[in-house]
Structure formats: structure tokens, C-alpha cells
Design an enzyme around this catalytic site. Structure first.
Site, mmCIF file in Angstrom:
data_model
loop_
_atom_site.group_PDB
_atom_site.id
_atom_site.type_symbol
_atom_site.label_atom_id
_atom_site.label_comp_id
_atom_site.label_asym_id
_atom_site.label_seq_id
_atom_site.Cartn_x
_atom_site.Cartn_y
_atom_site.Cartn_z
ATOM 1 N N GLU A 1 0.609 -1.139 0.046
ATOM 2 C CA GLU A 1 0.244 0.222 0.078
ATOM 3 C C GLU A 1 0.954 1.348 -0.059
ATOM 4 O OE1 GLU A 1 -3.371 -0.114 2.564
ATOM 5 O OE2 GLU A 1 -4.201 -1.803 1.715
ATOM 6 N N GLU B 1 -4.828 -8.840 -0.548
ATOM 7 C CA GLU B 1 -5.693 -8.506 0.573
ATOM 8 C C GLU B 1 -6.952 -8.350 0.370
ATOM 9 O OE1 GLU B 1 -4.512 -5.321 3.229
ATOM 10 O OE2 GLU B 1 -2.482 -5.758 3.123
HETATM 11 O O1 AHR Z 1 -5.270 -6.112 6.639
HETATM 12 C C1 AHR Z 1 -5.323 -4.927 7.345
HETATM 13 C C2 AHR Z 1 -4.556 -3.917 6.735
HETATM 14 O O2 AHR Z 1 -5.380 -3.390 5.614
HETATM 15 C C3 AHR Z 1 -3.454 -4.070 6.065
HETATM 16 O O3 AHR Z 1 -2.145 -3.769 7.107
HETATM 17 C C4 AHR Z 1 -3.155 -2.861 5.070
HETATM 18 O O4 AHR Z 1 -2.196 -3.286 4.046
HETATM 19 C C5 AHR Z 1 -4.548 -2.676 4.726
HETATM 20 O O5 AHR Z 1 -4.985 -1.567 4.654
#
Ligand code: AHR
Length: 540
Positions: free
Chosen positions: A220, A344
Site C-alpha cells: 500500500e 488483501e
Molecule cells: O489487513 C489490514 C490492513 O489493511 C493491512 O495492514 C493494510 O495493508 C490494509 O490497509
């Protein structure tokens, strides 16, 4: 050949056997605003749905990595959920709890991403090697500002991967780390040379290098990983990834940080400025929020039917996101070298009342299991471009497989979907044409039926079906073209209500059971798919 899907919202309801149009699922409006408490709403009459399964035409193979996982130093995921330490009364192997390992092994987890997440861009790997009592502590600034002991580091993570049989996917620190630090970490893990770094690894107890097939260059980077513009990150990616090298025969797939949801500009810039010559994968993060509002995401367990359908409608947006990101990738990479890595995904609700807001601990209901199955069906449809997906997260965080309470452990409804769907790993997708009624509530509508079919290397066909409607079964007719199946067996996952959960007191409220209600005759499969359910059938 692309799978056929005509199950979009708005497609006409299927005709019943008599040829008349069936009404849309009945009985739902009556429950529209009712809270989905423990009692099951009465089932409506089955609505007709149909599938044409083209078993004579195989599509792309489902990369097993679509069933990947993500474990971050966040809340009780690593500490307590996985790592309890060698001196713990909780049975463990080298500090990693045995009950969790056994449960995870049963899922055939192909790949595990670590150490973050946002944590990755504050993580300094040298703090997590060597004698544990000498490792420096740090503050986990993203997640609750708690003390991170660094007791779970590189060796412990790679040991966990070996214990559960998963390939490691390590995410490196671009946001607050250096190129040198990243380069040396890769060498430390993978080099077999007589070099200072490989010898440091040996001194720390690991003679042989590990195989490290996947490495993420930042996480991110548009947000918690550094707040970069795509143009700036593309430059950083080129620099950092140059030093992520292949040592001693290890082949690393370099994965660039990808877009946040529908940020197509990010994908465009990364593909243009870094592209297939420099990357093997480009990530995408998309979380399903029940309300779509980060400030009030919605409860994991206490939701009504409008919130239920809104959540599923939000999760189905994954299909359009993949389609549009993939179209950009197709333009820059027509050969399809760069995988879209959804590293994710999952449902993100408000935390359980009374728990640390920084720990992201949420319960897990039948709704989440249905949501996971819908996402798998979408991933399978895009199997040519989507080569990995990692649900967030493995234990005690967000859409977890496992919840623990000290020595106690339970399997969530989502766990059971991963277990039921594991038969699709490495199998060839089979085209499906679907005809489904819509499930409607509160002015929203989504397809009631979602399905996926694959042929395993041993020839068995697996058909997974989801009925999203909470109160109406589906009378399903499935025509099997080119599959002279003689035998059908199946498993069903459902529960009294869509917000049914497993608890430490009642851990099997949502658990799979045999499904005997499918019959095969003359190349046609017929069954009644219960309301709010997931069924996986095996055809031989
Ligand atoms: O999964 C939780 C968080 O969500 C992670 O650390 C981040 O990459 C995303 O914003």
C-alpha cells in the site's frame, strides 16, 4: 474460450418446467427489515434456476495460490494466534501452536504472505533474527501501539511455512527501509554462498537457504506504505526490485504494490512505467465493507437483511474491479506475464464490542462464508489473469479462518469454505452458462445463484454452488455437456441464519455436512439448493 455467464442482475428469471415465468424469490420482502436473529425465516417455495456446464471445453487452470493467506503482526494474529513461544503450556512445535498448524494444514494453504500489511513498511528484519532475548522491541504504531517483541521473525515465519506446507510470500519495506536492507534480507534467506549474510543465517541455526518464490516490494505504497504517487512509486519499484535478486537457483517472483480498489490510474502507471519486463505480479487490495463507510463499517454479527444484501452487493464489485484492472494489464502485457495478485481481500466490519480497535478482531458468520465463496467464483472466472489471492487474515484478524481464546481454538464459517473449495486448487475451469433469478431486498438485487466448475487432474468434476437468498431455495437443473457422470456426492454449508456464528461454547453451529439431495439422470443433475447455502458437488 471464456466461460459463459449470463447471471448478471437484470437477466430474466428462468422459465419453470411448465414454461411460465417464475416470480422472483418470494417471501423475501416480508423479511426485508427484520433483524436476522437466531431463528430461521420460513423458507419460500423454490425458484427455478439452470446451469449448462460445458465439461467438454476446459478453460484456464485455477492457480492454487488463489487460496492463499495473509498473516500480519496485527492484534492477535501472530502473537497468540500462531506464536505462543516454546515455554507456553499450549502445545507447540518450536513456539508455533500445534492446533492452529493442524487446522491450517488441512486447508492445503499454497502461499502465506507476511509480515504485513502496513506493518511491513515499518519492519526491520535484522531486529527479528538471533537469540530472542536479545532482539530489540519496537512499537507497532499501526496496530494498537503495542510492544512488538520481534520474537516471531524470519526464521519463525519460514518455520511456520514449512510446518503448514505453504510457500512464503515476504513483503519488503519500501516505506521506511533501504534498498540495501531489502537486498540483504533476500540474500540472508536464499543464498547458499560462503558469504557474510548466508553465514549469519547459518550462525542463527539454519544451514540450508530457504526457497522464497514470492517477494512484495512494499505494501500500500499509496497509503500506509509511504503515501506515494504512482509515478513516484513506479520509480522506487524499479530501483528496489533491481536488488531483489535470485541467489543459488532461487527464482523470486517480484510483486509490485498495486491499486487501492478502483484506482485504475495506479495500474496504468505501474504497467506503463515498470511493466512485464520488471514485475511478475501487481497487487490489488479490495475489502468488502458492509456499509461501504470506513467510519461505521457495520457489525459482524448484528445486521439486518438490507445490510446483508448490501454486503454481498459490495463484495460482487470484485468482478468489475478485476475486469477493469485486467483490461489495463492486457493492453500493456498481452502475453499475460504479470499476475494480478489480490493479496488483501475479505470482509472488514467493526471490531467486536469491547476489543482493542487497533486489533481488528471480528466474528465470522455464515454471511462471510457466502461472501468468500462468491469471491472464489469470481477469481475462478478470471483465472487467466488472477494468479494469487490472500485473504485477510489467517487468525484472529478480519475475515479469519481461526479464532483463538488462549488455549481454545475454533474454525470459522470462512474456514469451512476454504476447506470445501480446496478441490478446485490446480483444476481446469469449465465454462458455465447460468440462468438465475435475482435475490432482491431493500431496492437492491443480486443473482441468487453463483457457481463455478472445475475438472481436477484426476478427471473428477467439482461444481460449487451458492444460493445468496436467505429464505428461498433454488430448484436447480444442471445440464452436463460432455461429462458422462455416473455418481454425485456433495457437501453443504448452511446454518439457521445468515448471521449464525461459531463460538467457543458452540463451535460447530456452522459446519459442513453431507449433501444427499442431488440426483443424476440422463446427463442432467437436479437438486434443491437450500436458501443461504454453499454446496460443493463431486461428479465422477
Ligand atoms: O489487513 C489490514 C490492513 O489493511 C493491512 O495492514 C493494510 O495493508 C490494509 O490497509
Amino acid at each position: 474460450m471464456k466461460p459463459l455467464h449470463n447471471s448478471q442482475p437484470g437477466s430474466p428469471p428462468p422459465r419453470s418446467r411448465a414454461g411460465a415465468r417464475r416470480p422472483l424469490l418470494t417471501g423475501l420482502a416480508a423479511h426485508a427489515a427484520a433483524p436476522l436473529a437466531a431463528a430461521a425465516p420460513p423458507a419460500a417455495a423454490p425458484a427455478a434456476a439452470a446451469i449448462l456446464l460445458r465439461a467438454d471445453t476446459a478453460g484456464p487452470v485455477v492457480n492454487p495460490n488463489l487460496y492463499g493467506h495473509f498473516a500480519e503482526h496485527l492484534g492477535r494474529c501472530i502473537y497468540e494466534g500462531i506464536w505462543v513461544g516454546e515455554d507456553s503450556p499450549i502445545p507447540n512445535t518450536r513456539g508455533i501452536r500445534n492446533d492452529v498448524v493442524a487446522a491450517l494444514k488441512n486447508l492445503n494453504i499454497p502461499v502465506l504472505r507476511w509480515p504485513g500489511g502496513c506493518f511491513a513498511d515499518e519492519y526491520h528484519w535484522r531486529d527479528g533474527i538471533g537469540p530472542r532475548e536479545k532482539r530489540p522491541a519496537m512499537i507497532n504504531t499501526h496496530w494498537g501501539a503495542v510492544v512488538e517483541t520481534n520474537h516471531f521473525g524470519t526464521h519463525e515465519f519460514l518455520d511456520l511455512c514449512e510446518q503448514i506446507g505453504a510457500a512464503p510470500y515476504v513483503c519488503g519495506n519500501v516505506g521506511s527501509g533501504t534498498v540495501q536492507e531489502m537486498m540483504e534480507w533476500v540474500e540472508y534467506m536464499t543464498s547458499d554462498a560462503d558469504s557474510p549474510l548466508a553465514n549469519l543465517r547459518r550462525a542463527n541455526g539454519r544451514e540450508q537457504p530457504w526457497k522464497l518464490p514470492y517477494f512484495g516490494v512494499g505494501n500500500e505504497s499509496w497509503g500506509c506504505g509511504g503515501g506515494m504517487t504512482p509515478e513516484y512509486y513506479a520509480g522506487e519499484y524499479r530501483r528496489y526490485s533491481t536488488f531483489v535478486k535470485n541467489y543459488s537457483g532461487n527464482k523470486i517472483h517480484r510483486i509490485a504494490c498495486g491499486a487501492n480498489g478502483d484506482d485504475y490510474h495506479w495500474t496504468e502507471v505501474l504497467m506503463k512505467n515498470a511493466g512485464p519486463r520488471r514485475m511478475d505480479g501487481l497487487s490489488l487490495h479490495y475489502y468488502t465493507l458492509p456499509t461501504g463507510n470506513w467510519r461505521a463499517k457495520g457489525s459482524a454479527t448484528d445486521f439486518d437483511e438490507p445490510a446483508y444484501i448490501a454486503t454481498l452487493a459490495n463484495t460482487l464489485k470484485m468482478d468489475a474491479l478485476i475486469t477493469r484492472h485486467a483490461a489495463i494489464m492486457d493492453r500493456h502485457d498481452p502475453a499475460g506475464k504479470v499476475g494480478l495478485i489480490i493479496d488483501e481481500w475479505g470482509i472488514w466490519t467493526d471490531v467486536e464490542p469491547g476489543t482493542n480497535p487497533g486489533f481488528l478482531y471480528q466474528q465470522n458468520s455464515l454471511r462471510d462464508a457466502i461472501l468468500a465463496a462468491l469471491n472464489f467464483n469470481i477469481f475462478h472466472r478470471h483465472a487467466a489473469r488472477v494468479t494469487m489471492a490472500n485473504i485477510a487474515q489467517t487468525v484472529n484478524v478480519l475475515q479469519a479462518m481461526i479464532l483463538t481464546d488462549k488455549e481454545k481454538m475454533l474454525l470459522t464459517p470462512t474456514y469451512h469454505v476454504f476447506e470445501m473449495y480446496k478441490v478446485h486448487q490446480g483444476a481446469a475451469t469449465l465454462p458455465l452458462a447460468l440462468s438465475t433469478p435475482d435475490y432482491e431486498c431493500d431496492g437492491k438485487k443480486i443473482p441468487a445463484l453463483s457457481a463455478t466448475a472445475t475438472r481436477a487432474p484426476d478427471g473428477k468434476i467439482h461444481l460449487s454452488l451458492v444460493n445468496t437468498a436467505p429464505a428461498a431455495p433454488l430448484a436447480l437443473t444442471c445440464t452436463l455437456a460432455g461429462a458422462p457422470a455416473k455418481r454425485v456426492t456433495g457437501r453443504l454449508l448452511t446454518a439457521p441464519a445468515v448471521n449464525s456464528i461459531n463460538t467457543f461454547e458452540a463451535p460447530a453451529t456452522v459446519a459442513p455436512r453431507p449433501f444427499h439431495d442431488a440426483t443424476l439422470a440422463g446427463g442432467t443433475l437436479t437438486l434443491t439448493l437450500p436458501q443461504k447455502s454453499i454446496v460443493t458437488l463431486e461428479l465422477e
